[in-house]
Design an enzyme around this catalytic site. Structure first.
Site, PDB file in Angstrom:
ATOM      1  N   HIS A  26      44.529  32.991  34.041  1.00  0.00           N
ATOM      2  CA  HIS A  26      45.716  32.236  33.801  1.00  0.00           C
ATOM      3  C   HIS A  26      46.366  32.501  35.118  1.00  0.00           C
ATOM      4  O   HIS A  26      45.844  32.805  36.100  1.00  0.00           O
ATOM      5  CB  HIS A  26      46.484  33.190  32.809  1.00  0.00           C
ATOM      6  CG  HIS A  26      46.343  34.577  32.763  1.00  0.00           C
ATOM      7  ND1 HIS A  26      46.696  35.254  33.755  1.00  0.00           N
ATOM      8  CD2 HIS A  26      45.512  35.693  31.911  1.00  0.00           C
ATOM      9  CE1 HIS A  26      46.446  36.568  33.670  1.00  0.00           C
ATOM     10  NE2 HIS A  26      45.745  36.874  32.755  1.00  0.00           N
ATOM     11  N   HIS A  29      45.781  35.782  37.219  1.00  0.00           N
ATOM     12  CA  HIS A  29      44.637  35.587  38.114  1.00  0.00           C
ATOM     13  C   HIS A  29      44.871  34.606  39.358  1.00  0.00           C
ATOM     14  O   HIS A  29      44.451  34.909  40.707  1.00  0.00           O
ATOM     15  CB  HIS A  29      43.482  35.208  37.401  1.00  0.00           C
ATOM     16  CG  HIS A  29      43.209  35.839  36.232  1.00  0.00           C
ATOM     17  ND1 HIS A  29      43.207  35.495  34.824  1.00  0.00           N
ATOM     18  CD2 HIS A  29      42.501  37.108  36.121  1.00  0.00           C
ATOM     19  CE1 HIS A  29      42.719  36.498  33.923  1.00  0.00           C
ATOM     20  NE2 HIS A  29      42.199  37.338  34.829  1.00  0.00           N
ATOM     21  N   GLN A  55      31.296  47.303  29.731  1.00  0.00           N
ATOM     22  CA  GLN A  55      32.463  47.986  29.774  1.00  0.00           C
ATOM     23  C   GLN A  55      33.406  47.604  28.269  1.00  0.00           C
ATOM     24  O   GLN A  55      34.570  48.143  27.948  1.00  0.00           O
ATOM     25  CB  GLN A  55      33.525  47.535  30.668  1.00  0.00           C
ATOM     26  CG  GLN A  55      34.027  45.944  30.726  1.00  0.00           C
ATOM     27  CD  GLN A  55      34.754  45.485  31.774  1.00  0.00           C
ATOM     28  OE1 GLN A  55      34.210  45.351  33.012  1.00  0.00           O
ATOM     29  NE2 GLN A  55      36.016  45.389  31.850  1.00  0.00           N
ATOM     30  N   GLY A 144      44.862  43.391  39.740  1.00  0.00           N
ATOM     31  CA  GLY A 144      46.140  43.320  39.341  1.00  0.00           C
ATOM     32  C   GLY A 144      46.759  44.939  39.083  1.00  0.00           C
ATOM     33  O   GLY A 144      45.950  45.650  38.140  1.00  0.00           O
ATOM     34  N   GLU A 145      48.133  45.140  39.104  1.00  0.00           N
ATOM     35  CA  GLU A 145      48.755  46.437  38.633  1.00  0.00           C
ATOM     36  C   GLU A 145      48.694  46.324  36.977  1.00  0.00           C
ATOM     37  O   GLU A 145      48.952  47.419  36.442  1.00  0.00           O
ATOM     38  CB  GLU A 145      50.109  46.448  39.116  1.00  0.00           C
ATOM     39  CG  GLU A 145      50.104  46.516  40.645  1.00  0.00           C
ATOM     40  CD  GLU A 145      51.462  46.791  41.316  1.00  0.00           C
ATOM     41  OE1 GLU A 145      52.452  46.629  40.480  1.00  0.00           O
ATOM     42  OE2 GLU A 145      51.565  47.279  42.440  1.00  0.00           O
ATOM     43  N   ARG A 184      43.912  37.930  26.669  1.00  0.00           N
ATOM     44  CA  ARG A 184      43.824  38.079  25.315  1.00  0.00           C
ATOM     45  C   ARG A 184      45.039  37.662  24.488  1.00  0.00           C
ATOM     46  O   ARG A 184      44.984  37.386  23.197  1.00  0.00           O
ATOM     47  CB  ARG A 184      43.761  39.599  24.859  1.00  0.00           C
ATOM     48  CG  ARG A 184      42.261  40.251  25.429  1.00  0.00           C
ATOM     49  CD  ARG A 184      42.158  41.724  24.686  1.00  0.00           C
ATOM     50  NE  ARG A 184      41.016  42.269  24.815  1.00  0.00           N
ATOM     51  CZ  ARG A 184      40.345  42.850  25.938  1.00  0.00           C
ATOM     52  NH1 ARG A 184      40.950  42.968  26.991  1.00  0.00           N
ATOM     53  NH2 ARG A 184      38.931  43.169  25.944  1.00  0.00           N
TER      54      ARG A 184
HETATM   55  P1  AMP Z   1      40.525  40.400  33.687  1.00  0.00           P
HETATM   56  O1  AMP Z   1      39.831  39.216  33.934  1.00  0.00           O
HETATM   57  O2  AMP Z   1      41.595  40.409  32.651  1.00  0.00           O
HETATM   58  O3  AMP Z   1      39.564  41.558  33.597  1.00  0.00           O
HETATM   59  O4  AMP Z   1      41.324  40.640  35.140  1.00  0.00           O
HETATM   60  C1  AMP Z   1      40.885  40.466  36.380  1.00  0.00           C
HETATM   61  C2  AMP Z   1      41.898  40.923  37.360  1.00  0.00           C
HETATM   62  O5  AMP Z   1      43.152  40.199  37.164  1.00  0.00           O
HETATM   63  C3  AMP Z   1      42.190  42.395  37.177  1.00  0.00           C
HETATM   64  O6  AMP Z   1      42.449  42.820  38.440  1.00  0.00           O
HETATM   65  C4  AMP Z   1      43.516  42.263  36.371  1.00  0.00           C
HETATM   66  O7  AMP Z   1      44.446  43.377  36.694  1.00  0.00           O
HETATM   67  C5  AMP Z   1      44.135  41.239  36.979  1.00  0.00           C
HETATM   68  N1  AMP Z   1      45.240  40.442  35.984  1.00  0.00           N
HETATM   69  C6  AMP Z   1      45.081  40.348  34.687  1.00  0.00           C
HETATM   70  N2  AMP Z   1      46.214  39.817  34.128  1.00  0.00           N
HETATM   71  C7  AMP Z   1      47.231  39.877  35.220  1.00  0.00           C
HETATM   72  C8  AMP Z   1      48.384  39.779  35.348  1.00  0.00           C
HETATM   73  N3  AMP Z   1      49.229  39.357  34.254  1.00  0.00           N
HETATM   74  N4  AMP Z   1      49.274  39.725  36.344  1.00  0.00           N
HETATM   75  C9  AMP Z   1      48.472  40.463  37.625  1.00  0.00           C
HETATM   76  N5  AMP Z   1      47.181  40.490  37.562  1.00  0.00           N
HETATM   77  C10 AMP Z   1      46.386  40.461  36.351  1.00  0.00           C
END
Ligand code: AMP
Length: 280
Positions: A26, A29, A55, A144-145, A184
């Site tokens: 999204h 990312h 995980q 991401g934070e 999600r």
């Molecule tokens: P994920 O695919 O959800 O495991 O996330 C991959 C990376 O994208 C991780 O470093 C997350 O913290 C970051 N991330 C996910 N959602 C967001 C968001 N809304 N804003 C900034 N970073 C994000």
């Protein structure tokens, strides 16, 4: 842009900036990939897409995790990635080989946060990040934070294990109504999607209070009104994730809650004065 399935094909992309993801990409990312592009200069930008089974602590969650590879590849391309690494489970965890779980940084098991509700989750996160860093060999990686505890755990692991990769944080990207973007979110029913905005409102309410206990109470009240029983709602030291002590530096307020079947997390720097209302 190249789609890469085998680790050997990554050799020409070593030494760049890396964005690990689980796909279903999204705008959050996309922002991370654009940041990676800006940081990388002439060096390569690699995005990985891998839904890591180690995980997940619920089989159902793993099976229902959205998978949208074609759309993901288009986002990576337009955000400036040079390569998208889409390994199979066998590439990541070759049968017959033991991929080690690195020693867990203390922040991973801090009581009352993720580990209390997802035992083993950070062992899987550290294992997959360690393995990905070994295969991609980046100089820097952007996280991401939004996943604050994950960011601090991976940063601590990189430091403690001397992995030679610099972890770069990126601020959370939100929907216009404040909900943190998450893969999600697309699993939320429409009424739950509306309820989910209370997470951000609760965090903001907490930020208006100067004492941790009052902040937690105020945030929890917002959740209660919206019939959300959080797994945790806590003000913690931003770096160690321990409860605040008198000499604590920067802090964070963090929340995890199930909205319907969907578990969401979010956080904000704490405390922060509420922005002034617009005049007129
Ligand atoms: P994920 O695919 O959800 O495991 O996330 C991959 C990376 O994208 C991780 O470093 C997350 O913290 C970051 N991330 C996910 N959602 C967001 C968001 N809304 N804003 C900034 N970073 C994000």
């Amino acid at each position: 842009m190249l789609l890469v399935g085998e680790a050997q094909a990554l050799a020409e992309f070593h030494g760049g900036v890396f964005v690990p993801t689980m796909g279903a990409l999204h705008s959050g990312h996309e922002a991370l990939i654009r940041r990676a592009r800006a940081l990388a200069g002439a060096r390569p930008v690699v995005v990985s897409i891998f839904v890591n089974p180690t995980q997940f602590n619920e089989k159902r969650d793993f099976e229902h995790y959205p998978r949208t590879l074609e759309a993901d590849a288009a986002i990576c391309e337009r955000a400036g990635a040079d390569a998208v690494f889409t390994p199979t489970v066998d590439v990541m965890y070759p049968p017959g080989e033991t991929i080690p779980v690195p020693p867990l940084p203390a922040a991973a098991t801090e009581p009352g946060l993720e580990d209390a509700h997802r035992p083993g989750h950070f062992a899987g996160v550290c294992q997959v990040c360690h393995r990905l860093f070994e295969l991609v060999r980046p100089a820097r990686a952007v996280f991401g934070e939004k996943d604050w505890q994950q960011l601090t755990v991976v940063r601590a692991m990189a430091r403690e294990q001397r992995l030679g990769v610099e972890i770069m944080p990126h601020e959370t990207i939100r929907e216009p109504d404040g909900l943190a973007m998450s893969s999600r979110n697309r699993l939320l029913a429409p009424n739950h999607r509306r309820t989910a905005t209370a997470l951000h409102r609760a965090l903001r309410e907490a930020c208006a209070h100067e004492r941790p206990a009052e902040a937690e109470q105020a945030g929890r009240r917002v959740l209660l009104v919206n019939r959300i029983a959080p797994e945790y709602f806590a003000v913690r030291c931003a770096d160690t994730l321990m409860p605040l002590s008198a000499k604590a530096g920067p802090a964070r307020v963090l929340v995890a809650a199930r909205i319907g079947d969907v578990r969401l997390i979010d956080n904000l720097p704490w405390p922060r004065p509420a922005p002034l209302a617009k005049a007129g």
